[in-house]
Write a protein that holds these residues in place. Structure first.
Motif, PDB file in Angstrom:
ATOM      1  N   ALA A  13       0.589   7.112  12.029  1.00  0.00           N
ATOM      2  CA  ALA A  13       0.413   5.983  12.234  1.00  0.00           C
ATOM      3  C   ALA A  13       0.569   4.861  11.980  1.00  0.00           C
ATOM      4  CB  ALA A  13      -0.815   6.331  13.424  1.00  0.00           C
ATOM      5  N   LEU A  14      -0.845   4.990  10.971  1.00  0.00           N
ATOM      6  CA  LEU A  14      -0.874   3.112  10.271  1.00  0.00           C
ATOM      7  C   LEU A  14       0.182   3.398   9.367  1.00  0.00           C
ATOM      8  CD1 LEU A  14      -4.810   3.745   9.483  1.00  0.00           C
ATOM      9  CD2 LEU A  14      -4.046   2.347  10.521  1.00  0.00           C
ATOM     10  N   LEU A  15       0.262   4.473   8.583  1.00  0.00           N
ATOM     11  CA  LEU A  15       2.058   4.205   7.912  1.00  0.00           C
ATOM     12  C   LEU A  15       2.806   3.375   9.038  1.00  0.00           C
ATOM     13  CD1 LEU A  15       1.888   6.519   5.611  1.00  0.00           C
ATOM     14  CD2 LEU A  15       1.967   4.779   5.100  1.00  0.00           C
ATOM     15  N   ALA A  16       3.272   3.730  10.020  1.00  0.00           N
ATOM     16  CA  ALA A  16       4.136   4.035  10.655  1.00  0.00           C
ATOM     17  C   ALA A  16       4.305   2.325  11.110  1.00  0.00           C
ATOM     18  CB  ALA A  16       4.132   4.727  12.156  1.00  0.00           C
ATOM     19  N   ALA A  70       2.909  -0.696   9.791  1.00  0.00           N
ATOM     20  CA  ALA A  70       3.823  -0.845   8.133  1.00  0.00           C
ATOM     21  C   ALA A  70       4.967  -0.985   8.245  1.00  0.00           C
ATOM     22  CB  ALA A  70       2.354  -0.673   7.253  1.00  0.00           C
ATOM     23  N   SER A  71       5.970   0.483   9.142  1.00  0.00           N
ATOM     24  CA  SER A  71       7.040   1.203   8.989  1.00  0.00           C
ATOM     25  C   SER A  71       7.389   0.935   7.659  1.00  0.00           C
ATOM     26  CB  SER A  71       7.561  -0.885   9.245  1.00  0.00           C
ATOM     27  OG  SER A  71       7.990  -1.386   9.700  1.00  0.00           O
ATOM     28  N   LEU A  72       6.327   2.488   6.883  1.00  0.00           N
ATOM     29  CA  LEU A  72       6.423   3.194   6.163  1.00  0.00           C
ATOM     30  C   LEU A  72       6.437   4.173   6.672  1.00  0.00           C
ATOM     31  CD1 LEU A  72       3.828   1.003   3.602  1.00  0.00           C
ATOM     32  CD2 LEU A  72       6.028   0.805   3.559  1.00  0.00           C
ATOM     33  N   PRO A  73       7.324   5.162   5.650  1.00  0.00           N
ATOM     34  CA  PRO A  73       7.738   6.786   5.791  1.00  0.00           C
ATOM     35  C   PRO A  73       6.532   7.506   5.817  1.00  0.00           C
ATOM     36  CG  PRO A  73       8.628   6.388   3.664  1.00  0.00           C
ATOM     37  CD  PRO A  73       8.227   4.784   4.040  1.00  0.00           C
ATOM     38  N   ALA A  74       6.319   8.440   7.180  1.00  0.00           N
ATOM     39  CA  ALA A  74       4.948   9.654   7.019  1.00  0.00           C
ATOM     40  C   ALA A  74       4.685   9.858   6.052  1.00  0.00           C
ATOM     41  CB  ALA A  74       5.339  10.024   8.111  1.00  0.00           C
ATOM     42  N   ILE A 100      -7.730  -1.323  -2.080  1.00  0.00           N
ATOM     43  CA  ILE A 100      -6.858  -2.943  -1.868  1.00  0.00           C
ATOM     44  C   ILE A 100      -5.783  -2.535  -1.417  1.00  0.00           C
ATOM     45  CG2 ILE A 100      -5.902  -4.514  -2.965  1.00  0.00           C
ATOM     46  CD1 ILE A 100      -9.582  -4.339  -3.230  1.00  0.00           C
ATOM     47  N   LEU A 101      -5.060  -1.940  -1.770  1.00  0.00           N
ATOM     48  CA  LEU A 101      -3.585  -1.625  -1.181  1.00  0.00           C
ATOM     49  C   LEU A 101      -3.665  -1.313   0.410  1.00  0.00           C
ATOM     50  CD1 LEU A 101      -0.451  -1.744  -1.925  1.00  0.00           C
ATOM     51  CD2 LEU A 101      -0.706   0.908  -1.847  1.00  0.00           C
ATOM     52  N   THR A 102      -5.022  -0.119   0.424  1.00  0.00           N
ATOM     53  CA  THR A 102      -5.229   0.435   1.220  1.00  0.00           C
ATOM     54  C   THR A 102      -5.617  -0.150   2.443  1.00  0.00           C
ATOM     55  OG1 THR A 102      -6.935   1.768   1.177  1.00  0.00           O
ATOM     56  CG2 THR A 102      -4.460   2.501   0.592  1.00  0.00           C
ATOM     57  N   SER A 103      -6.111  -0.932   1.788  1.00  0.00           N
ATOM     58  CA  SER A 103      -6.683  -2.336   3.519  1.00  0.00           C
ATOM     59  C   SER A 103      -6.304  -2.774   4.159  1.00  0.00           C
ATOM     60  CB  SER A 103      -7.525  -2.934   2.729  1.00  0.00           C
ATOM     61  OG  SER A 103      -7.277  -4.037   1.483  1.00  0.00           O
ATOM     62  N   GLY A 104      -4.737  -2.761   3.188  1.00  0.00           N
ATOM     63  CA  GLY A 104      -3.936  -3.859   4.163  1.00  0.00           C
ATOM     64  C   GLY A 104      -3.347  -3.136   5.655  1.00  0.00           C
ATOM     65  N   PHE A 105      -3.974  -1.823   5.330  1.00  0.00           N
ATOM     66  CA  PHE A 105      -2.812  -1.345   6.945  1.00  0.00           C
ATOM     67  C   PHE A 105      -4.322  -0.748   7.862  1.00  0.00           C
ATOM     68  CE2 PHE A 105      -1.448   1.017   3.178  1.00  0.00           C
ATOM     69  CZ  PHE A 105       0.387   1.082   3.647  1.00  0.00           C
ATOM     70  N   HIS A 106      -5.536  -1.575   7.569  1.00  0.00           N
ATOM     71  CA  HIS A 106      -6.445  -1.914   8.041  1.00  0.00           C
ATOM     72  C   HIS A 106      -6.576  -3.036   8.741  1.00  0.00           C
ATOM     73  CE1 HIS A 106      -7.903   2.222   7.354  1.00  0.00           C
ATOM     74  NE2 HIS A 106      -7.256   2.508   6.058  1.00  0.00           N
ATOM     75  N   ILE A 107      -6.043  -4.360   8.565  1.00  0.00           N
ATOM     76  CA  ILE A 107      -6.444  -5.318   9.177  1.00  0.00           C
ATOM     77  C   ILE A 107      -5.520  -5.767  10.501  1.00  0.00           C
ATOM     78  CG2 ILE A 107      -6.098  -7.995   8.763  1.00  0.00           C
ATOM     79  CD1 ILE A 107      -6.342  -7.051   5.362  1.00  0.00           C
ATOM     80  N   LEU A 108      -6.277  -4.904  11.723  1.00  0.00           N
ATOM     81  CA  LEU A 108      -4.847  -4.902  12.674  1.00  0.00           C
ATOM     82  C   LEU A 108      -6.033  -6.243  13.234  1.00  0.00           C
ATOM     83  CD1 LEU A 108      -4.333  -1.205  13.058  1.00  0.00           C
ATOM     84  CD2 LEU A 108      -3.177  -2.990  12.419  1.00  0.00           C
TER      85      LEU A 108
END
Length: 120
Positions: free
Chosen positions: A33-36, A38-42, A77-85
């Motif tokens: 869901a977090l990937l989605a 960010a419009s990234l493939p699952a 650091i990269l994956t933290s971007g998925f959590h900035i909601l």
């Protein structure tokens, strides 16, 4: 004492990576869901799981610790971007936690695995 502390720190950081792998395997929906969002493939979930598995094992054993720790810091650091909601304070807390964990990995990279490692 420093080597024992390095071992415990290494094992705790490795446990976090390996727990992430287990979470992805047992309940991939959350990460997908977090990937989605960010419009990234699952399917990116699976290379991520492979990385956290190999990095976690390597860091736990003290094999290639410095390069794995640097990569793990970048991963955090990269994956933290998925959590900035901004509408979800819990996810923002997870983003900040990832930055803190990245700091721990960078300290591990700077100081090495200690004497209690397969390749100190």
């Amino acid at each position: 004492m420093n080597d024992a502390l390095a071992l415990v720190g290494r094992l705790l950081l490795a446990a976090l990576l390996l727990a992430g792998t287990v979470q992805k395997l047992m309940s991939p929906e959350g990460a997908q869901a977090l990937l989605a969002l960010a419009s990234l493939p699952a399917w990116l979930l699976w290379p991520s799981g492979l990385f956290t598995t190999f990095a976690g094992i390597g860091i736990a054993l003290g094999v290639a610790t410095r390069p794995l720790a640097i990569l793990a810091a970048g991963y955090c650091i990269l994956t933290s971007g998925f959590h900035i909601l901004m509408d979800d304070p819990w996810q923002s807390t997870i983003a900040f936690k990832n930055w803190t964990i990245a700091g721990g990995f960078l300290m591990l990279a700077a100081h090495g695995p200690g004497r209690f490692a397969l390749r100190p």
